[in-house]
Motif scaffolding. Sequence first.
Motif, PDB file in Angstrom:
ATOM      1  N   ILE A   1      11.014  65.789 -47.478  1.00 17.46           N
ATOM      2  CA  ILE A   1       9.758  66.491 -47.772  1.00 17.46           C
ATOM      3  C   ILE A   1       8.859  65.640 -48.647  1.00 17.46           C
ATOM      4  O   ILE A   1       9.315  64.850 -49.459  1.00 17.46           O
ATOM      5  CB  ILE A   1      10.006  67.853 -48.470  1.00 17.46           C
ATOM      6  CG1 ILE A   1      10.862  67.686 -49.732  1.00 17.46           C
ATOM      7  CG2 ILE A   1      10.617  68.857 -47.536  1.00 17.46           C
ATOM      8  CD1 ILE A   1      10.992  68.953 -50.541  1.00 17.46           C
ATOM      9  N   ASP A   2       7.554  65.815 -48.412  1.00 13.17           N
ATOM     10  CA  ASP A   2       6.517  65.264 -49.281  1.00 13.17           C
ATOM     11  C   ASP A   2       6.105  66.401 -50.222  1.00 13.17           C
ATOM     12  O   ASP A   2       5.416  67.325 -49.815  1.00 13.17           O
ATOM     13  CB  ASP A   2       5.342  64.770 -48.438  1.00 13.17           C
ATOM     14  CG  ASP A   2       4.232  64.154 -49.282  1.00 13.17           C
ATOM     15  OD1 ASP A   2       3.484  63.336 -48.740  1.00 13.17           O
ATOM     16  OD2 ASP A   2       4.104  64.501 -50.468  1.00 13.17           O
ATOM     17  N   VAL A   3       6.543  66.328 -51.461  1.00 13.00           N
ATOM     18  CA  VAL A   3       6.324  67.433 -52.400  1.00 13.00           C
ATOM     19  C   VAL A   3       4.832  67.638 -52.658  1.00 13.00           C
ATOM     20  O   VAL A   3       4.376  68.769 -52.840  1.00 13.00           O
ATOM     21  CB  VAL A   3       7.095  67.182 -53.714  1.00 13.00           C
ATOM     22  CG1 VAL A   3       6.796  68.276 -54.730  1.00 13.00           C
ATOM     23  CG2 VAL A   3       8.592  67.128 -53.443  1.00 13.00           C
ATOM     24  N   ASN A   4       4.043  66.550 -52.662  1.00 22.74           N
ATOM     25  CA  ASN A   4       2.598  66.695 -52.862  1.00 22.74           C
ATOM     26  C   ASN A   4       1.980  67.560 -51.773  1.00 22.74           C
ATOM     27  O   ASN A   4       1.179  68.460 -52.051  1.00 22.74           O
ATOM     28  CB  ASN A   4       1.926  65.317 -52.860  1.00 22.74           C
ATOM     29  CG  ASN A   4       1.952  64.662 -54.228  1.00 22.74           C
ATOM     30  OD1 ASN A   4       2.308  65.285 -55.208  1.00 22.74           O
ATOM     31  ND2 ASN A   4       1.562  63.404 -54.292  1.00 22.74           N
TER      32      ASN A   4
ATOM     33  N   TRP B   1       7.347  59.646 -54.554  1.00 24.36           N
ATOM     34  CA  TRP B   1       8.499  59.434 -53.684  1.00 24.36           C
ATOM     35  C   TRP B   1       8.788  60.679 -52.856  1.00 24.36           C
ATOM     36  O   TRP B   1       8.416  61.791 -53.221  1.00 24.36           O
ATOM     37  CB  TRP B   1       9.743  59.112 -54.522  1.00 24.36           C
ATOM     38  CG  TRP B   1       9.629  57.854 -55.317  1.00 24.36           C
ATOM     39  CD1 TRP B   1       8.998  56.708 -54.966  1.00 24.36           C
ATOM     40  CD2 TRP B   1      10.176  57.612 -56.629  1.00 24.36           C
ATOM     41  NE1 TRP B   1       9.108  55.770 -55.958  1.00 24.36           N
ATOM     42  CE2 TRP B   1       9.823  56.286 -56.988  1.00 24.36           C
ATOM     43  CE3 TRP B   1      10.922  58.375 -57.527  1.00 24.36           C
ATOM     44  CZ2 TRP B   1      10.195  55.721 -58.203  1.00 24.36           C
ATOM     45  CZ3 TRP B   1      11.301  57.814 -58.731  1.00 24.36           C
ATOM     46  CH2 TRP B   1      10.939  56.505 -59.060  1.00 24.36           C
ATOM     47  N   ARG B   2       9.502  60.477 -51.745  1.00 25.01           N
ATOM     48  CA  ARG B   2       9.976  61.611 -50.963  1.00 25.01           C
ATOM     49  C   ARG B   2      11.279  62.140 -51.543  1.00 25.01           C
ATOM     50  O   ARG B   2      12.012  61.419 -52.215  1.00 25.01           O
ATOM     51  CB  ARG B   2      10.186  61.201 -49.499  1.00 25.01           C
ATOM     52  CG  ARG B   2       8.909  60.871 -48.750  1.00 25.01           C
ATOM     53  CD  ARG B   2       9.152  60.853 -47.256  1.00 25.01           C
ATOM     54  NE  ARG B   2      10.282  59.991 -46.905  1.00 25.01           N
ATOM     55  CZ  ARG B   2      10.933  60.051 -45.741  1.00 25.01           C
ATOM     56  NH1 ARG B   2      10.583  60.939 -44.849  1.00 25.01           N
ATOM     57  NH2 ARG B   2      11.938  59.235 -45.493  1.00 25.01           N
TER      58      ARG B   2
ATOM     59  N   GLU C   1      12.010  53.768 -46.113  1.00 24.24           N
ATOM     60  CA  GLU C   1      11.603  53.704 -47.507  1.00 24.24           C
ATOM     61  C   GLU C   1      11.820  52.301 -48.047  1.00 24.24           C
ATOM     62  O   GLU C   1      12.526  51.482 -47.447  1.00 24.24           O
ATOM     63  CB  GLU C   1      12.426  54.701 -48.338  1.00 24.24           C
ATOM     64  CG  GLU C   1      12.121  56.136 -48.017  1.00 24.24           C
ATOM     65  CD  GLU C   1      10.824  56.589 -48.644  1.00 24.24           C
ATOM     66  OE1 GLU C   1      10.597  56.328 -49.827  1.00 24.24           O
ATOM     67  OE2 GLU C   1      10.023  57.207 -47.921  1.00 24.24           O
ATOM     68  N   GLU C   2      11.255  52.027 -49.202  1.00 21.24           N
ATOM     69  CA  GLU C   2      11.508  50.772 -49.875  1.00 21.24           C
ATOM     70  C   GLU C   2      12.970  50.723 -50.293  1.00 21.24           C
ATOM     71  O   GLU C   2      13.605  51.745 -50.498  1.00 21.24           O
ATOM     72  CB  GLU C   2      10.618  50.644 -51.112  1.00 21.24           C
ATOM     73  CG  GLU C   2       9.141  50.616 -50.783  1.00 21.24           C
ATOM     74  CD  GLU C   2       8.303  50.538 -52.042  1.00 21.24           C
ATOM     75  OE1 GLU C   2       8.899  50.469 -53.145  1.00 21.24           O
ATOM     76  OE2 GLU C   2       7.073  50.546 -51.923  1.00 21.24           O
ATOM     77  N   PRO C   3      13.571  49.510 -50.419  1.00 22.05           N
ATOM     78  CA  PRO C   3      14.963  49.418 -50.864  1.00 22.05           C
ATOM     79  C   PRO C   3      15.156  50.118 -52.200  1.00 22.05           C
ATOM     80  O   PRO C   3      14.271  50.135 -53.044  1.00 22.05           O
ATOM     81  CB  PRO C   3      15.190  47.900 -50.984  1.00 22.05           C
ATOM     82  CG  PRO C   3      14.141  47.283 -50.115  1.00 22.05           C
ATOM     83  CD  PRO C   3      12.971  48.214 -50.150  1.00 22.05           C
TER      84      PRO C   3
END
Length: 556
Positions: free
Chosen positions: A252-255, A284-285, A416-418
């Motif tokens: 989820i994208d909380v924003n 972050w997700r 996602e980024e590492p």
Amino acid sequence: MKMDQGSLIETAEELYESAPCGYLSTLPDGTIIRANQTFLTWIGMERQDLVGHKCFQDLLSVGAKIFYDTHLAPLLHMQGFVSEIAFDLTCADGRSLPVLANMVQKQDAAGRPMVHRITLFNATDRRKYERELLFARQKAEQATQELKRLNETLEERVAHEVAERLKAEEALRQAQKMEAIGQLTGGIAHDFNNLLTIIVGNIELLQRRLPEDADRLQRAADHAMDATRRAATLTQRLLAFSRRQPLDPKPIDVNKLVAGMSDLLRRTLGEVVVLETVLAGGLWRSQADPNQLENAILNLAVNARDAMPDGGKLTIETANARLDEAYVEALAEPVPAGQYVLVAVSDTGTGMDKATMEKVFEPFFTTKEAGKGTGLGLSQVYGFVRQSNGHVRIYSELGEGTTIKIYLPRLIGSDEEPAEMPAKSPAMVRGAGETILVVEDEPDLRTYTTEALRDLGYRVVEAGDAREALEIFEQHPEIELLFTDVVLTGGMNGRALSDEVSRRRPGLPVLFTTGYTSNAIVHHGRLDPGMHLIGKPFTYAELASKVRRMLDGEQF
């Protein structure tokens, strides 16, 4: 077939005018300089009455105007665009038209705003669908609870073959027993936790001061700390019972989730409560059940509304957060150290005293009058967060308001980024005998802070309120830093104390501390930009780093 340029231009104009979405162009002050026919049809106005004669803000509803001035316009100016912002327009006949808006700010070569391009989508069907979905969800939840009750009743009849009267009497006895157990364990756990606070603090102090070669004593201290953690976990479980509910966790994208709840929250809060959302960029997700997260935020909003009967302000914030090893090891029910997505809900309501805060997550505990609440709202929030491998924290000061922080683990996926390495604790920078004045009205917190600072090599003088602090300040001209809580008892808060100290000795560094989220404090006017703040709870290492940087005059 080859078309001439005039035909192409006419075709593009037709597409613009008849597009399924509304197009607007405005000057930076909002004056409308162009609009397509689709938009004109939606709002029921003629082009000559709109273009050059109306500002975009004139078409907004009352709530949308406030949102435009406080959020939308500053955000557009800051980043040059906004996407999928929901609000209502007011049509010529007085109707409200829900829309989703995308805006882009065009600039000239010097970076000055020239024109705003606005694309609007009619959200009438979406709004209707959201209402229907909410109603269907409520009906489904009611049906689920009813089915559960029927199954329990059926199982009781099959298993025990008792009459309806006996079952009602058994339910009453069970409720009375749970109430008695809750009161008993609540009192025991409260007193026991006070003792554990003293025990843990002294063990931590002992661990820091043991010589490196005292292996046997270090192991004994570690065993004692492990025992106190187990005891703290036991008392926590006596006070809070988790709801074992099935979850459907999803990325989820909380924003987006918070932004999508804005209309529902505003309807729930009513006109006397102002809603503000502070959504972090680059959030972050996380992975959690979106429906349960919505329910948790809604529960917190309803509790906040009930705590502000005469109106007030509700602030919902999101942020990226890191919980370090030192912080999570001190928790009664530890969570893994690392990266979390923070959702904080703050209100300007009546607040809670210490006794109330210790019981808010207990099932069926409520401060509301009979018939006004079930007492399950916060216990549901607690259960959901714990089941999602997250953490929840509450901060409140009587007469000032409440902040509840929900920490959900960051989702690290293939797109996602590492994952970053766990953040190291700040360096333990020691003092050089500087004198610090600590002002804190809570004795336990004052004791912890002063002992930690002395352990770091500072000389500490302490006060329980602002007036006592001023007397001590006059007696100790060697004081080099004021460390004060924002909210103090005795009629003079930390900001007023800071102003008076600065008047008497300009340039003296002042470090504030508070349990509120920083945005709520700033927007409530209790802490101006440029002031330095360390939020509660702070770790030993964080305190060491912040105080040292303040004394060294670093800019941060």
